[in-house]
Scaffold this active site. Structure first.
Site, short mmCIF file in Angstrom:
data_model
loop_
_atom_site.label_atom_id
_atom_site.label_comp_id
_atom_site.label_asym_id
_atom_site.label_seq_id
_atom_site.Cartn_x
_atom_site.Cartn_y
_atom_site.Cartn_z
N HIS A 70 0.75 -1.05 0.07
CA HIS A 70 0.05 0.04 0.00
C HIS A 70 0.94 1.33 0.02
O HIS A 70 0.42 2.23 -0.57
CB HIS A 70 -1.02 -0.12 1.09
CG HIS A 70 -0.35 0.09 2.48
ND1 HIS A 70 0.62 -0.66 3.12
CD2 HIS A 70 -0.37 1.30 3.34
CE1 HIS A 70 1.10 -0.17 4.26
NE2 HIS A 70 0.53 0.86 4.30
N ARG A 71 2.02 1.27 0.43
CA ARG A 71 2.90 2.27 0.28
C ARG A 71 4.39 1.72 0.08
O ARG A 71 4.71 0.35 0.32
CB ARG A 71 3.37 2.77 2.01
CG ARG A 71 2.09 3.43 2.64
CD ARG A 71 2.32 5.04 2.14
NE ARG A 71 1.45 5.84 3.04
CZ ARG A 71 0.54 6.57 2.73
NH1 ARG A 71 0.35 6.84 1.50
NH2 ARG A 71 -0.01 7.15 3.75
N LYS A 75 9.57 -2.26 3.78
CA LYS A 75 10.81 -2.10 4.84
C LYS A 75 10.85 -2.96 5.88
O LYS A 75 9.69 -3.38 6.49
CB LYS A 75 10.76 -0.66 5.37
CG LYS A 75 11.79 -0.08 6.27
CD LYS A 75 12.63 0.69 5.55
CE LYS A 75 13.77 1.04 6.24
NZ LYS A 75 14.94 -0.16 6.35
N LYS A 99 3.26 -1.46 12.24
CA LYS A 99 4.25 -0.57 13.10
C LYS A 99 4.42 0.73 11.85
O LYS A 99 4.54 1.81 12.40
CB LYS A 99 5.56 -1.43 12.92
CG LYS A 99 6.57 -0.89 14.23
CD LYS A 99 7.69 -1.80 14.19
CE LYS A 99 7.65 -3.10 14.71
NZ LYS A 99 8.73 -3.86 14.72
N LYS A 111 10.16 -8.45 5.64
CA LYS A 111 11.24 -8.95 6.74
C LYS A 111 11.92 -9.94 5.90
O LYS A 111 11.36 -10.63 4.92
CB LYS A 111 10.60 -9.61 7.95
CG LYS A 111 11.41 -9.53 9.11
CD LYS A 111 11.42 -8.42 9.74
CE LYS A 111 12.17 -8.17 10.93
NZ LYS A 111 11.97 -6.99 11.90
N SER A 366 15.18 4.76 10.63
CA SER A 366 15.36 4.08 9.36
C SER A 366 15.02 4.90 8.26
O SER A 366 15.53 5.18 7.29
CB SER A 366 15.17 2.62 9.11
OG SER A 366 16.08 1.82 9.69
P1 NAD Z 1 20.55 -9.01 19.21
O1 NAD Z 1 20.73 -10.04 18.50
O2 NAD Z 1 21.30 -7.76 19.26
O3 NAD Z 1 20.03 -9.28 20.91
C1 NAD Z 1 19.52 -10.25 21.06
C2 NAD Z 1 19.80 -10.87 22.41
O4 NAD Z 1 18.94 -11.91 23.11
C3 NAD Z 1 21.43 -11.29 22.61
O5 NAD Z 1 22.00 -10.80 23.56
C4 NAD Z 1 21.07 -12.74 23.19
O6 NAD Z 1 21.99 -13.21 24.16
C5 NAD Z 1 19.57 -12.69 24.00
N1 NAD Z 1 18.89 -13.85 23.83
C6 NAD Z 1 18.82 -14.90 23.43
N2 NAD Z 1 17.94 -15.84 23.66
C7 NAD Z 1 17.82 -15.55 25.03
C8 NAD Z 1 16.97 -15.93 26.17
N3 NAD Z 1 16.26 -17.31 26.10
N4 NAD Z 1 16.68 -15.04 27.14
C9 NAD Z 1 17.46 -14.06 27.46
N5 NAD Z 1 18.16 -13.55 26.29
C10 NAD Z 1 18.12 -13.98 25.17
O7 NAD Z 1 18.78 -8.52 18.54
P2 NAD Z 1 18.15 -7.26 18.59
O8 NAD Z 1 18.36 -6.50 17.44
O9 NAD Z 1 18.19 -6.45 19.97
O10 NAD Z 1 16.74 -7.80 18.48
C11 NAD Z 1 16.12 -8.19 19.63
C12 NAD Z 1 14.59 -8.26 19.32
O11 NAD Z 1 14.14 -6.86 19.07
C13 NAD Z 1 13.94 -9.03 18.26
O12 NAD Z 1 12.91 -9.83 18.37
C14 NAD Z 1 14.10 -8.06 17.11
O13 NAD Z 1 13.09 -8.60 15.83
C15 NAD Z 1 13.46 -6.78 17.80
N6 NAD Z 1 13.70 -5.46 17.16
C16 NAD Z 1 14.80 -5.17 16.77
C17 NAD Z 1 15.19 -4.17 16.00
C18 NAD Z 1 16.62 -3.31 15.75
O14 NAD Z 1 16.57 -2.46 15.40
N7 NAD Z 1 17.55 -4.22 16.14
C19 NAD Z 1 14.20 -3.16 15.86
C20 NAD Z 1 12.71 -3.69 15.99
C21 NAD Z 1 12.52 -4.88 16.74
#
Ligand code: NAD
Length: 459
Positions: A70-71, A75, A99, A111, A366
């Site tokens: 739609h847009r 992303k 979002k 994604k 972003s």
């Molecule tokens: P990342 O890989 O930097 O960190 C993930 C962390 O989770 C790691 O430190 C890992 O040790 C920890 N982990 C894994 N299993 C675990 C458990 N069972 N208990 C506790 N900790 C555990 O990832 P991120 O970029 O921080 O992303 C984390 C979440 O945030 C994901 O769901 C991602 O989709 C969401 N997210 C990330 C972004 C972004 O900009 N990076 C944006 C929106 C949403």
């Protein structure tokens, strides 16, 4: 199996679709339109070979899902994690569409993933994986500044985004906007200051907005404001770390931290910067003076006001939700709370700041990076900073007589999160909805439906 039953089995897509259906029932849109908004438009499943350092070849599995056109562009981040399936990627792409609508970012959702454990690959191997995956996306017209723009997610970061940008530039010569094909790039490759911290900082803003509402805090027995709140963060990656730093800086006390290696607790609070420095040298559980738990899930039962699940989906489910002691859950991760857990939390009057709002800071910044790349100029270098009354940007503090780009980004992020929360809460109150997740879904569904209504269906 029906969607509610699959959701009970902790299927991420079913959980997202159940939340969607519950919210959709609160709207008056035509069922066909709702299906159009809900269903993922494209899912590419890719297999590609990569040479390992020892000379052997592995065939890897990857995905790119584009949820809604739609847009444009679409992303969404790229995740490197073993065992990711197409349903997870569809769920994440769906959340991206919703979002973007909530924070008024003019993109559809997408994604991607490569099914590897990045810890088991050398840097040179990861570069080959990333460049080959990018090539596969180019081959399918699944990447480009006007088409689909990836970003970091779990297991990827600025380094991988730099390789993606460089591969795209090499394969698509003559594309003036080539660097806008991906966001989350290093600054020296025309990334934007504040992108890396953006998701975590966005979580902080979500908590600030929520805790600023006196009557909502009274209803859950907390005082107003962030200062003094006891916070536990699950996961200590990019999102969790920056959320913890911003909260600590605002006077909150970070009493609990967990990662894959376990969980730590300190009533007096941790300095997240010191914990991260320690973790780079050693493991989390050897942090001095902390109470140590080998089971990372122990964090859920920590005595705290605010819990920030920021690891992976399905972390809070029917089997462990009763351990939760926090009064507010701010979803840094995507899909950390299952529908069954959500119901249990609502019954206990625990506020959940839902993923599609709470972690939208990343895509917001972003968007700023993409704008900067297609403008070919940094914010503040010309134009925006003259204090013109029509300027959409707040006037940032100056450094050596010049505004700092980071200040623009931080101000605009804070402003975006504040406006989005006000809208979600308004829908929640006006429609007497059961929780903020339903309100956020209703708001997003309304916004996307309106665009589909106006543009019609081709042919
Ligand atoms: P990342 O890989 O930097 O960190 C993930 C962390 O989770 C790691 O430190 C890992 O040790 C920890 N982990 C894994 N299993 C675990 C458990 N069972 N208990 C506790 N900790 C555990 O990832 P991120 O970029 O921080 O992303 C984390 C979440 O945030 C994901 O769901 C991602 O989709 C969401 N997210 C990330 C972004 C972004 O900009 N990076 C944006 C929106 C949403």
């Amino acid at each position: 199996m029906d969607v509610e039953r699959q959701a009970e089995n902790n299927d991420f897509l079913a959980n997202v679709q159940t939340a969607f259906d519950r919210a959709a029932a609160q709207t008056s849109h035509d069922p066909g339109r709702l299906a159009q908004v809900r269903d993922c438009n494209t899912v590419c499943s890719i297999r590609f070979p990569v040479n390992r350092d020892d000379g052997s070849t592995v065939v890897l599995k990857g995905y790119r899902a584009q949820h809604s056109y739609h847009r444009l562009p679409t992303k969404g981040g790229i995740r490197y994690a073993p065992g990711v399936g197409h349903r997870t990627i569809e769920a994440l792409a769906t959340l991206m569409t919703l979002k973007c609508a909530i924070v008024k970012v003019p993109f559809g959702g997408a994604k991607g993933a490569v099914c590897i454990d990045p810890d088991e690959f050398s840097e040179a191997e990861l570069e080959r994986v990333t460049r080959r995956y990018t090539t596969e996306l180019i081959r399918r017209n699944c990447i480009g500044p006007a088409v689909d723009v990836p970003a970091p997610d779990a297991g990827t970061g600025a380094r991988e985004m730099a390789w993606i940008a460089d591969t795209y530039k090499a394969m698509c010569p003559g594309d003036l906007n080539a660097l806008a094909c991906v966001t989350g790039k290093p600054l020296a490759m025309h990334g934007i200051p504040g992108r890396q911290e953006a998701t975590g900082r966005g979580v902080f803003h979500a908590i600030s907005e929520c805790t600023a509402v006196e009557e909502d805090m009274q209803a859950i027995g907390l005082s107003r404001g962030v200062a003094g709140k006891r916070v536990a963060v699950q996961g200590f990656g990019n999102v969790a770390y920056h959320a913890a730093v911003a909260l600590r800086d605002a006077g909150a006390i970070i009493v609990g931290i967990s990662a894959r290696d376990g969980a730590i607790f300190d009533d007096a609070g941790f300095d997240p910067v010191a914990v991260r420095a320690h973790r780079m040298e050693s493991n989390l559980l050897s942090y001095p003076r902390a109470q140590v738990f080998e089971d990372p899930d122990a964090l859920l039962g920590f005595d705290c006001d605010i819990l920030i699940p920021s690891a992976l989906e399905g972390a809070i489910h029917a089997g462990n939700v009763d351990q939760v002691r926090a009064r507010i859950i701010a979803e840094g991760a995507n899909g950390p709370t299952t529908v069954a857990a959500d119901d249990a939390l609502a019954a206990r009057n625990i506020i959940v700041l839902p993923d599609l709002y709470a972690n939208a800071g990343g895509v917001t910044v972003s968007y700023f990076e993409w704008l900067k790349n297609i403008q070919h100029v940094s914010f503040g270098r010309i134009g925006f900073h003259n204090g013109h009354p029509d300027s959409p940007w707040p006037t940032p503090p100056r450094e050596n007589g010049h505004p700092r780009e980071l200040e623009y980004v931080r101000d605009a992020l804070g402003d975006t999160m504040a406006r989005a929360y006000a809208e979600i809460r308004e829908v929640y109150a006006r429609k007497s909805l059961p929780d903020l997740r339903t309100a956020a879904f209703v708001l997003a569904i309304d916004k996307v439906s309106e665009i589909y209504d106006l543009q019609g269906i081709f042919p």
